[in-house]
Design a protein around this motif. Structure first.
Motif, mmCIF file in Angstrom:
data_model
loop_
_atom_site.group_PDB
_atom_site.id
_atom_site.type_symbol
_atom_site.label_atom_id
_atom_site.label_comp_id
_atom_site.label_asym_id
_atom_site.label_seq_id
_atom_site.Cartn_x
_atom_site.Cartn_y
_atom_site.Cartn_z
ATOM 1 N N ASP A 90 0.846 -1.194 0.000
ATOM 2 C CA ASP A 90 0.000 0.000 0.000
ATOM 3 C C ASP A 90 0.885 1.249 0.000
ATOM 4 O OD1 ASP A 90 0.953 0.188 2.596
ATOM 5 O OD2 ASP A 90 -0.942 -0.370 3.528
ATOM 6 N N ALA A 91 0.273 2.408 0.149
ATOM 7 C CA ALA A 91 1.021 3.673 0.081
ATOM 8 C C ALA A 91 2.094 3.765 1.167
ATOM 9 C CB ALA A 91 0.070 4.860 0.174
ATOM 10 N N ASP A 92 1.877 3.138 2.315
ATOM 11 C CA ASP A 92 2.859 3.171 3.393
ATOM 12 C C ASP A 92 4.037 2.226 3.146
ATOM 13 O OD1 ASP A 92 1.377 5.058 4.779
ATOM 14 O OD2 ASP A 92 0.206 3.531 5.840
ATOM 15 N N SER A 93 3.953 1.394 2.105
ATOM 16 C CA SER A 93 5.019 0.450 1.787
ATOM 17 C C SER A 93 6.175 1.098 1.030
ATOM 18 C CB SER A 93 4.469 -0.700 0.933
ATOM 19 O OG SER A 93 3.422 -1.368 1.591
ATOM 20 N N PHE A 94 5.971 2.337 0.563
ATOM 21 C CA PHE A 94 6.973 3.005 -0.265
ATOM 22 C C PHE A 94 7.291 4.393 0.264
ATOM 23 C CE2 PHE A 94 4.765 0.096 -3.088
ATOM 24 C CZ PHE A 94 5.795 -0.513 -3.782
ATOM 25 N N ALA A 95 8.473 4.865 -0.094
ATOM 26 C CA ALA A 95 8.855 6.266 0.091
ATOM 27 C C ALA A 95 9.231 6.778 -1.298
ATOM 28 C CB ALA A 95 10.033 6.398 1.043
ATOM 29 N N VAL A 96 8.937 8.041 -1.556
ATOM 30 C CA VAL A 96 9.270 8.597 -2.866
ATOM 31 C C VAL A 96 10.035 9.901 -2.684
ATOM 32 C CG1 VAL A 96 7.096 9.863 -3.181
ATOM 33 C CG2 VAL A 96 8.395 9.151 -5.183
ATOM 34 N N GLY A 97 11.094 10.034 -3.455
ATOM 35 C CA GLY A 97 11.838 11.282 -3.556
ATOM 36 C C GLY A 97 11.788 11.708 -5.015
ATOM 37 N N LEU A 98 12.343 12.850 -5.306
ATOM 38 C CA LEU A 98 12.361 13.323 -6.685
ATOM 39 C C LEU A 98 13.794 13.598 -7.110
ATOM 40 C CD1 LEU A 98 9.347 15.776 -6.642
ATOM 41 C CD2 LEU A 98 9.437 13.526 -7.689
ATOM 42 N N LYS A 99 14.136 13.148 -8.291
ATOM 43 C CA LYS A 99 15.448 13.399 -8.874
ATOM 44 C C LYS A 99 15.262 14.474 -9.943
ATOM 45 C CE LYS A 99 19.048 11.194 -11.583
ATOM 46 N NZ LYS A 99 19.440 9.967 -12.282
ATOM 47 N N THR A 100 15.962 15.597 -9.790
ATOM 48 C CA THR A 100 15.889 16.678 -10.777
ATOM 49 C C THR A 100 16.828 16.341 -11.923
ATOM 50 O OG1 THR A 100 15.391 18.294 -9.061
ATOM 51 C CG2 THR A 100 16.206 19.141 -11.156
ATOM 52 N N ASP A 129 4.943 -9.342 -4.993
ATOM 53 C CA ASP A 129 4.597 -10.352 -5.983
ATOM 54 C C ASP A 129 5.296 -10.001 -7.302
ATOM 55 O OD1 ASP A 129 3.481 -12.117 -7.781
ATOM 56 O OD2 ASP A 129 1.404 -11.675 -7.244
ATOM 57 N N PRO A 130 6.175 -10.879 -7.812
ATOM 58 C CA PRO A 130 6.914 -10.557 -9.040
ATOM 59 C C PRO A 130 6.021 -10.538 -10.285
ATOM 60 C CG PRO A 130 7.397 -12.793 -8.364
ATOM 61 C CD PRO A 130 6.572 -12.182 -7.268
ATOM 62 N N ASP A 131 4.856 -11.159 -10.205
ATOM 63 C CA ASP A 131 3.957 -11.203 -11.359
ATOM 64 C C ASP A 131 2.945 -10.067 -11.351
ATOM 65 O OD1 ASP A 131 5.157 -13.534 -12.338
ATOM 66 O OD2 ASP A 131 3.941 -14.788 -11.010
ATOM 67 N N ALA A 132 2.908 -9.278 -10.272
ATOM 68 C CA ALA A 132 1.923 -8.201 -10.157
ATOM 69 C C ALA A 132 2.468 -6.909 -10.757
ATOM 70 C CB ALA A 132 1.568 -7.976 -8.690
ATOM 71 N N VAL A 133 1.539 -6.068 -11.203
ATOM 72 C CA VAL A 133 1.868 -4.723 -11.669
ATOM 73 C C VAL A 133 1.110 -3.758 -10.762
ATOM 74 C CG1 VAL A 133 1.739 -3.066 -13.571
ATOM 75 C CG2 VAL A 133 2.222 -5.475 -14.043
ATOM 76 N N TYR A 134 1.856 -2.890 -10.088
ATOM 77 C CA TYR A 134 1.272 -1.941 -9.146
ATOM 78 C C TYR A 134 1.270 -0.544 -9.759
ATOM 79 C CZ TYR A 134 2.090 -5.676 -5.782
ATOM 80 O OH TYR A 134 2.099 -6.875 -5.130
ATOM 81 N N GLU A 135 0.146 0.138 -9.634
ATOM 82 C CA GLU A 135 0.058 1.536 -10.037
ATOM 83 C C GLU A 135 0.299 2.380 -8.793
ATOM 84 O OE1 GLU A 135 -3.797 2.030 -11.805
ATOM 85 O OE2 GLU A 135 -3.091 1.297 -13.737
ATOM 86 N N ILE A 136 1.347 3.191 -8.823
ATOM 87 C CA ILE A 136 1.729 4.009 -7.674
ATOM 88 C C ILE A 136 1.446 5.468 -8.034
ATOM 89 C CG2 ILE A 136 3.624 4.676 -6.152
ATOM 90 C CD1 ILE A 136 4.900 1.915 -6.972
ATOM 91 N N THR A 137 0.477 6.059 -7.337
ATOM 92 C CA THR A 137 0.097 7.448 -7.586
ATOM 93 C C THR A 137 0.814 8.326 -6.578
ATOM 94 O OG1 THR A 137 -2.065 6.709 -8.363
ATOM 95 C CG2 THR A 137 -1.847 9.045 -7.805
ATOM 96 N N TYR A 138 1.439 9.389 -7.077
ATOM 97 C CA TYR A 138 2.162 10.307 -6.197
ATOM 98 C C TYR A 138 1.821 11.742 -6.569
ATOM 99 C CZ TYR A 138 5.512 10.271 -10.095
ATOM 100 O OH TYR A 138 6.100 10.347 -11.328
ATOM 101 N N GLU A 139 1.978 12.624 -5.590
ATOM 102 C CA GLU A 139 1.637 14.033 -5.757
ATOM 103 C C GLU A 139 2.899 14.864 -5.604
ATOM 104 O OE1 GLU A 139 -0.925 16.475 -2.815
ATOM 105 O OE2 GLU A 139 -2.319 15.531 -4.224
ATOM 106 N N ALA A 178 7.542 15.211 -3.058
ATOM 107 C CA ALA A 178 6.480 14.304 -3.506
ATOM 108 C C ALA A 178 6.021 13.439 -2.351
ATOM 109 C CB ALA A 178 6.963 13.430 -4.654
ATOM 110 N N ASP A 179 4.748 13.027 -2.418
ATOM 111 C CA ASP A 179 4.152 12.105 -1.453
ATOM 112 C C ASP A 179 3.370 11.050 -2.223
ATOM 113 O OD1 ASP A 179 4.890 13.532 0.946
ATOM 114 O OD2 ASP A 179 3.337 14.994 0.430
ATOM 115 N N ILE A 180 3.438 9.795 -1.772
ATOM 116 C CA ILE A 180 2.637 8.736 -2.381
ATOM 117 C C ILE A 180 1.232 8.831 -1.815
ATOM 118 C CG2 ILE A 180 2.317 6.252 -2.591
ATOM 119 C CD1 ILE A 180 5.351 5.986 -2.603
#
Length: 188
Positions: A90-100, A129-139, A178-180
Protein backbone atom coordinates in the motif's frame (compact mmCIF):
# COMPACT_ATOMS: atom_id res chain seq x y z
CA UNK A 1 47.42 84.60 -50.68
CA UNK A 2 44.84 84.85 -47.94
CA UNK A 3 41.97 82.64 -46.86
CA UNK A 4 39.54 84.88 -48.64
CA UNK A 5 41.39 84.49 -51.95
CA UNK A 6 40.90 80.70 -52.06
CA UNK A 7 38.23 79.29 -54.28
CA UNK A 8 35.26 77.71 -52.44
CA UNK A 9 35.41 73.99 -51.66
CA UNK A 10 33.39 71.77 -53.97
CA UNK A 11 30.31 70.18 -52.31
CA UNK A 12 30.91 66.66 -50.94
CA UNK A 13 28.46 63.91 -51.73
CA UNK A 14 26.80 62.39 -48.63
CA UNK A 15 28.75 59.47 -47.16
CA UNK A 16 26.72 56.24 -47.13
CA UNK A 17 26.68 54.45 -43.76
CA UNK A 18 29.13 51.56 -43.44
CA UNK A 19 26.65 49.09 -41.94
CA UNK A 20 22.90 48.99 -42.29
CA UNK A 21 21.10 49.44 -38.94
CA UNK A 22 20.77 46.16 -37.02
CA UNK A 23 17.39 44.98 -35.78
CA UNK A 24 16.91 44.86 -32.00
CA UNK A 25 18.18 41.62 -30.41
CA UNK A 26 15.30 39.28 -29.64
CA UNK A 27 14.99 37.31 -26.42
CA UNK A 28 15.73 33.58 -26.61
CA UNK A 29 13.21 32.68 -23.90
CA UNK A 30 10.73 31.36 -26.47
CA UNK A 31 13.41 29.16 -28.03
CA UNK A 32 14.31 27.71 -24.63
CA UNK A 33 10.67 26.94 -23.85
CA UNK A 34 10.08 25.38 -27.27
CA UNK A 35 13.28 23.33 -26.93
CA UNK A 36 12.22 22.11 -23.47
CA UNK A 37 8.78 21.16 -24.77
CA UNK A 38 10.34 19.28 -27.69
CA UNK A 39 12.60 17.36 -25.28
CA UNK A 40 9.63 16.35 -23.12
CA UNK A 41 7.63 15.22 -26.16
CA UNK A 42 10.61 13.19 -27.39
CA UNK A 43 10.94 11.53 -23.96
CA UNK A 44 7.23 10.62 -23.92
CA UNK A 45 7.39 9.19 -27.45
CA UNK A 46 10.55 7.21 -26.62
CA UNK A 47 8.91 5.77 -23.49
CA UNK A 48 5.88 4.75 -25.53
CA UNK A 49 8.07 3.04 -28.13
CA UNK A 50 9.94 1.10 -25.42
CA UNK A 51 6.67 -0.04 -23.81
CA UNK A 52 5.20 -1.12 -27.15
CA UNK A 53 8.36 -2.97 -28.17
CA UNK A 54 8.59 -4.75 -24.84
CA UNK A 55 5.14 -6.22 -25.35
CA UNK A 56 3.29 -3.87 -23.03
CA UNK A 57 3.19 -3.60 -19.28
CA UNK A 58 1.63 -6.41 -17.30
CA UNK A 59 1.20 -8.86 -20.16
CA UNK A 60 2.10 -12.44 -19.48
CA UNK A 61 2.42 -15.08 -22.19
CA UNK A 62 0.23 -18.11 -21.77
CA UNK A 63 2.24 -21.08 -20.58
CA UNK A 64 1.33 -24.72 -20.51
CA UNK A 65 3.39 -27.60 -19.27
CA UNK A 66 2.71 -31.28 -19.00
CA UNK A 67 4.53 -33.57 -16.65
CA UNK A 68 4.82 -37.34 -16.74
CA UNK A 69 6.11 -37.49 -13.16
CA UNK A 70 3.86 -39.23 -10.62
CA UNK A 71 3.64 -36.86 -7.60
CA UNK A 72 1.03 -38.77 -5.60
CA UNK A 73 3.51 -39.55 -2.82
CA UNK A 74 4.88 -35.98 -2.56
CA UNK A 75 1.56 -34.13 -2.23
CA UNK A 76 -1.34 -35.35 -0.19
CA UNK A 77 -4.95 -34.51 -0.96
CA UNK A 78 -5.39 -32.95 2.51
CA UNK A 79 -2.57 -30.38 2.20
CA UNK A 80 -2.41 -28.69 -1.20
CA UNK A 81 0.61 -26.45 -1.79
CA UNK A 82 -0.63 -22.90 -1.22
CA UNK A 83 2.28 -21.38 -3.16
CA UNK A 84 4.24 -18.34 -2.07
CA UNK A 85 2.58 -15.59 -0.05
CA UNK A 86 3.35 -11.91 -0.60
CA UNK A 87 3.04 -8.82 1.54
CA UNK A 88 0.10 -6.45 1.29
CA UNK A 89 1.47 -3.46 -0.67
CA UNK A 90 0.00 0.00 0.00
CA UNK A 91 1.02 3.67 0.08
CA UNK A 92 2.86 3.17 3.39
CA UNK A 93 5.02 0.45 1.79
CA UNK A 94 6.97 3.01 -0.26
CA UNK A 95 8.85 6.27 0.09
CA UNK A 96 9.27 8.60 -2.87
CA UNK A 97 11.84 11.28 -3.56
CA UNK A 98 12.36 13.32 -6.69
CA UNK A 99 15.45 13.40 -8.87
CA UNK A 100 15.89 16.68 -10.78
CA UNK A 101 17.07 15.88 -14.30
CA UNK A 102 16.80 19.38 -15.83
CA UNK A 103 16.37 22.96 -14.59
CA UNK A 104 16.06 26.14 -16.64
CA UNK A 105 15.65 29.38 -14.66
CA UNK A 106 14.46 32.70 -16.07
CA UNK A 107 15.50 35.23 -13.41
CA UNK A 108 12.49 36.57 -11.54
CA UNK A 109 10.12 34.62 -13.84
CA UNK A 110 10.91 31.34 -12.02
CA UNK A 111 12.19 28.02 -13.32
CA UNK A 112 11.11 25.09 -15.46
CA UNK A 113 12.15 21.89 -13.66
CA UNK A 114 12.05 18.28 -14.91
CA UNK A 115 11.80 15.66 -12.14
CA UNK A 116 11.59 11.88 -11.99
CA UNK A 117 10.36 9.71 -9.10
CA UNK A 118 12.98 7.95 -6.95
CA UNK A 119 10.98 5.11 -5.38
CA UNK A 120 12.09 3.07 -2.35
CA UNK A 121 10.27 -0.03 -1.03
CA UNK A 122 10.33 0.07 2.77
CA UNK A 123 10.45 -3.67 3.29
CA UNK A 124 11.99 -6.81 1.85
CA UNK A 125 11.51 -6.70 -1.92
CA UNK A 126 10.94 -10.46 -1.85
CA UNK A 127 7.57 -9.59 -0.28
CA UNK A 128 6.41 -8.03 -3.57
CA UNK A 129 4.60 -10.35 -5.98
CA UNK A 130 6.91 -10.56 -9.04
CA UNK A 131 3.96 -11.20 -11.36
CA UNK A 132 1.92 -8.20 -10.16
CA UNK A 133 1.87 -4.72 -11.67
CA UNK A 134 1.27 -1.94 -9.15
CA UNK A 135 0.06 1.54 -10.04
CA UNK A 136 1.73 4.01 -7.67
CA UNK A 137 0.10 7.45 -7.59
CA UNK A 138 2.16 10.31 -6.20
CA UNK A 139 1.64 14.03 -5.76
CA UNK A 140 4.37 16.55 -6.59
CA UNK A 141 4.46 19.77 -4.53
CA UNK A 142 6.26 22.95 -5.59
CA UNK A 143 4.59 23.78 -8.92
CA UNK A 144 3.28 27.35 -9.23
CA UNK A 145 -0.16 26.07 -10.27
CA UNK A 146 -0.53 23.68 -7.33
CA UNK A 147 0.09 19.95 -6.78
CA UNK A 148 0.77 17.74 -9.82
CA UNK A 149 -0.54 14.16 -9.66
CA UNK A 150 1.41 11.47 -11.52
CA UNK A 151 1.33 7.65 -11.73
CA UNK A 152 4.17 5.16 -12.08
CA UNK A 153 3.91 1.42 -12.70
CA UNK A 154 6.03 -1.10 -10.80
CA UNK A 155 6.43 -4.56 -12.33
CA UNK A 156 8.77 -7.52 -11.76
CA UNK A 157 9.60 -6.03 -8.33
CA UNK A 158 12.16 -3.60 -9.81
CA UNK A 159 10.93 -2.20 -13.16
CA UNK A 160 9.50 1.28 -12.67
CA UNK A 161 7.79 2.87 -15.69
CA UNK A 162 6.96 6.59 -15.48
CA UNK A 163 6.92 9.80 -17.46
CA UNK A 164 9.24 12.60 -16.28
CA UNK A 165 7.27 15.58 -14.93
CA UNK A 166 7.94 19.13 -16.09
CA UNK A 167 6.83 21.75 -13.56
CA UNK A 168 7.18 25.52 -13.15
CA UNK A 169 8.50 26.88 -9.87
CA UNK A 170 8.31 30.44 -8.58
CA UNK A 171 12.07 30.65 -8.08
CA UNK A 172 15.29 28.62 -8.11
CA UNK A 173 14.98 28.19 -4.34
CA UNK A 174 11.54 26.51 -4.43
CA UNK A 175 11.64 23.08 -2.81
CA UNK A 176 10.01 20.35 -4.92
CA UNK A 177 8.77 17.30 -2.97
CA UNK A 178 6.48 14.30 -3.51
CA UNK A 179 4.15 12.10 -1.45
CA UNK A 180 2.64 8.74 -2.38
CA UNK A 181 -1.16 8.95 -2.27
CA UNK A 182 -2.23 5.52 -3.50
CA UNK A 183 -0.94 2.10 -4.54
CA UNK A 184 -3.24 -0.28 -6.37
CA UNK A 185 -2.88 -3.61 -8.08
CA UNK A 186 -3.41 -3.13 -11.80
CA UNK A 187 -6.43 -5.07 -12.97
CA UNK A 188 -7.19 -5.99 -9.36
Amino acid sequence: MTDTDLPPMPPMPPVPPNDPPRPAKKSRTHLVIIGSAAAVIAAVVATGVVVVQSGGVGTKPATTAESNVDNTDAVTADAPDPGPTYSQVDADSFAVGLKTTARQCFGTAGCTVTVEPDLTFLGDSEGIDPDAVYEITYEIHGDESGPVIETAELSNRTNLNYTPSVISTASAGTEVTADITDVSLQGG
